[in-house]
Every structure is written in structure tokens, then in C-alpha cells.
Design a protein around this motif. Structure first.
Motif, mmCIF file in Angstrom:
data_model
loop_
_atom_site.group_PDB
_atom_site.id
_atom_site.type_symbol
_atom_site.label_atom_id
_atom_site.label_comp_id
_atom_site.label_asym_id
_atom_site.label_seq_id
_atom_site.Cartn_x
_atom_site.Cartn_y
_atom_site.Cartn_z
ATOM 1 N N ASP A 267 -3.414 -2.193 -14.365
ATOM 2 C CA ASP A 267 -2.202 -2.928 -14.731
ATOM 3 C C ASP A 267 -1.025 -2.479 -13.875
ATOM 4 O O ASP A 267 -0.859 -1.307 -13.582
ATOM 5 N N THR A 268 -0.227 -3.455 -13.477
ATOM 6 C CA THR A 268 0.987 -3.169 -12.716
ATOM 7 C C THR A 268 2.158 -3.037 -13.678
ATOM 8 O O THR A 268 2.367 -3.906 -14.520
ATOM 9 N N VAL A 269 2.915 -1.936 -13.533
ATOM 10 C CA VAL A 269 4.036 -1.673 -14.441
ATOM 11 C C VAL A 269 5.329 -1.995 -13.718
ATOM 12 O O VAL A 269 5.597 -1.468 -12.635
ATOM 13 N N ALA A 270 6.136 -2.843 -14.294
ATOM 14 C CA ALA A 270 7.439 -3.189 -13.717
ATOM 15 C C ALA A 270 8.504 -2.351 -14.410
ATOM 16 O O ALA A 270 8.601 -2.351 -15.635
ATOM 17 N N LEU B 224 14.580 6.621 -9.533
ATOM 18 C CA LEU B 224 13.657 5.488 -9.573
ATOM 19 C C LEU B 224 12.210 5.952 -9.429
ATOM 20 O O LEU B 224 11.322 5.515 -10.174
ATOM 21 N N LEU B 225 11.952 6.860 -8.492
ATOM 22 C CA LEU B 225 10.593 7.379 -8.297
ATOM 23 C C LEU B 225 10.112 8.140 -9.523
ATOM 24 O O LEU B 225 8.944 8.048 -9.919
ATOM 25 N N TRP B 226 11.014 8.896 -10.142
ATOM 26 C CA TRP B 226 10.624 9.672 -11.327
ATOM 27 C C TRP B 226 10.229 8.750 -12.480
ATOM 28 O O TRP B 226 9.239 8.973 -13.165
ATOM 29 N N LEU B 227 10.999 7.669 -12.678
ATOM 30 C CA LEU B 227 10.684 6.735 -13.760
ATOM 31 C C LEU B 227 9.368 6.007 -13.516
ATOM 32 O O LEU B 227 8.571 5.790 -14.432
ATOM 33 N N ILE B 228 9.131 5.621 -12.258
ATOM 34 C CA ILE B 228 7.888 4.908 -11.943
ATOM 35 C C ILE B 228 6.687 5.811 -12.175
ATOM 36 O O ILE B 228 5.686 5.408 -12.781
ATOM 37 N N ASN B 229 6.776 7.071 -11.714
ATOM 38 C CA ASN B 229 5.654 7.997 -11.892
ATOM 39 C C ASN B 229 5.390 8.295 -13.369
ATOM 40 O O ASN B 229 4.252 8.484 -13.788
ATOM 41 N N ARG B 230 6.428 8.300 -14.159
ATOM 42 C CA ARG B 230 6.246 8.579 -15.574
ATOM 43 C C ARG B 230 5.578 7.412 -16.302
ATOM 44 O O ARG B 230 4.818 7.605 -17.255
#
Length: 285
Positions: free
Chosen positions: A185-188, A126-132
């Protein structure tokens, strides 16, 4: 091995009647079949045949050979000590048998450990996807206010130090305040972790073999790493459960006496019709 058998046969011809021939004749004199003799001693018919044919290689250890000879001689009315002495003099071959520790039938608390592993993997993913997916802040946008301040300073005179300081402070504070206020912008990100959890549980879980015995049988089981999980003689009514990494290499001395299941599903055993033994690999993908 063939040389030893030839020498043994020559000695039997010179000294007297072979050990196996004595056993066979004594059994026939008592009008016993091989099956009846085996049932009386609670061993397998192929083991009776091996004793009478002097084929001692089918037994795992010398201690089993001596025990079966002593009991068989007693059943047939022969002198057990004389039979053992003849075996020692003509047929004994010293063999090194590895010491095997019988595993305890203990159910390990694996579920909690697997849940922890899965949770850690899910968080890392989850952290890896958010950072990407997070937008990168444009460095040029950060440097632009500094360039504008420098140009305004050059256009002003030396007597405008106070005004220059005020202008620089306001312009430099602008991008910082924007960042603090969260002006981006906030990314969901929606992450489907169910396939990851299923794969982690599948790879981490140990596999289970269960054996139920209806008669005496030698059993040897090794896991995928070649580690011996069990090597022992089991008797009627025994139940054995082992867990480890699949596939398992299974050797059964008397396969008809064994009901085998793998992860709760029945396993078909292909039995050698001559020896009634079986060697199989269970859990191979």
C-alpha cells in the motif's frame, strides 16, 4: 568613594576654594543659569551640576571630565590649566575603561540564510513523518515460502533434485518479485510546514533597535548575551541602528534627546527626572 570625597573636602578647606565652588561662583557672576551654560557648551544640564558639585562619578571616562572642565573654565573666564591642575591633584581617580569597538552599520544578508535553514528543517520533518507511516513488511510473510519449500523437499525423493531446484527457485522468487513490483500500500502524507517555517524564522531572526538623537547623549546597548553593541556619545542628528539577540539593555545619558523604536515600533522611555538619564530593557518577552 566616600573616603576620597572626605579627603578631597579636607584638602579644599586647607588649600583654598573647592574647584566646584569656583565654577559655580564664576557662573553666577556672569549671570548664567545652569541651562544656559549647558546650551553654550552643548552638553546636558546635569553634567554642569555634576561639575559644580564635584560629582565626577557620573562621567564615563576621565577624558570627558577634562574636556568639560577645560571648556567650562574657558566659558566662565577662568584659567583652564589651573582648573585642570586642581582636578588632577585633588579629584583624579584612575579608572580602567574597556575598549569598545563601534559596530558598523551594515545590513547583513540574513534572509537567504534563514530560508535555507527553514528548507532543511522542512525536508527533515517530511522524511521523518513518511518513515514513521510506511507499513512494516511482515517478516513472517517473508519466511513462509522458505518453510513451504523445506517441507516439499522432505516429501520428495533423492532422485527429484531437478524438480526440487525448480520449485525452490519459483517460491523464493515470489516475495522478491512482489517487492520489486511494488505490491504494498502507498501511504500519502500531508505535512503542514507553515507553522514550522514561522517558528524557525521567528527563532532565527535578529531583532532591531533604532535610535534618533536631537541632542548630545551617551548611549550604551548590550544584547541578551551581554555583548556590548555600542558605547559612545551621540550628537544632534545622529541615527543609530543595531541588530542582535533580544532583550537589549539600554543606558541613555540624556533620555529626552532620544527617540527609540524596537522592530519598527516606538518604545516609551521612562526618564529619571533628576539626572535626565534612563536605563531600560527592550524586547523582553
Amino acid at each position: 568613594m566616600e573616603v576620597n570625597q572626605q579627603v578631597s573636602g579636607m584638602i579644599d578647606e586647607l588649600v583654598g576654594e573647592p574647584l566646584g565652588e569656583q565654577l559655580r561662583k564664576a557662573r553666577e557672576q556672569k549671570a548664567l543659569t545652569v541651562r544656559e551654560a549647558a546650551d553654550s557648551l552643548r552638553i546636558m544640564p546635569y553634567q554642569i551640576e555634576a561639575l559644580e558639585q564635584q560629582d565626577f562619578s557620573v562621567f564615563k571616562a576621565d577624558v570627558f571630565i577634562r574636556s568639560y572642565l577645560r571648556n567650562y573654565a574657558g566659558l566662565l573666564g577662568l584659567d583652564p590649566q589651573a582648573i585642570l591642575d586642581q582636578y588632577q591633584q585633588k579629584h583624579f581617580v584612575e579608572r580602567v575603561i574597556p575598549i569598545v569597538t563601534r559596530p558598523k552599520s551594515v545590513q547583513l544578508p540574513c534572509k537567504k540564510r534563514y530560508v535555507g535553514v527553514v528548507a532543511v528543517l522542512a525536508v527533515i520533518l517530511l522524511l521523518w513523518l513518511i518513515n514513521r507511516e510506511l507499513p512494516q513488511i511482515d517478516k513472517a510473510a517473508q519466511l513462509q515460502p522458505l518453510v513451504e519449500v523445506e517441507e516439499q523437499i522432505l516429501s520428495l525423493g533423492a532422485d527429484s533434485e531437478t524438480e526440487i531446484s525448480s520449485l525452490a527457485s519459483e517460491d523464493l522468487a515470489a516475495p522478491t518479485n512482489a517487492l520489486i513490483a511494488g505490491d504494498y500500500d502507498t501511504v500519502a502524507v500531508a505535512v503542514d510546514v507553515e507553522p514550522i517555517i514561522a517558528e524557525a524564522v521567528s527563532s532565527a531572526a535578529e531583532h532591531r533597535l533604532e535610535l534618533n538623537f536631537s541632542a548630545e547623549c551617551w548611549v550604551e546597548i548590550k544584547d541578551a548575551e551581554g555583548k556590548t553593541l555600542i558605547a559612545d556619545i551621540k550628537r544632534e542628528g545622529d541615527n543609530v541602528v543595531v541588530e542582535g539577540a533580544a532583550p537589549f539593555n539600554v543606558v541613555l545619558g540624556y533620555a529626552p534627546a532620544v527617540v527609540l523604536s524596537y522592530n519598527g515600533e516606538a518604545v516609551e522611555i521612562n526618564t529619571n527626572t533628576r539626572t535626565q538619564a534612563a536605563r531600560l530593557v527592550v524586547g523582553r518577552s
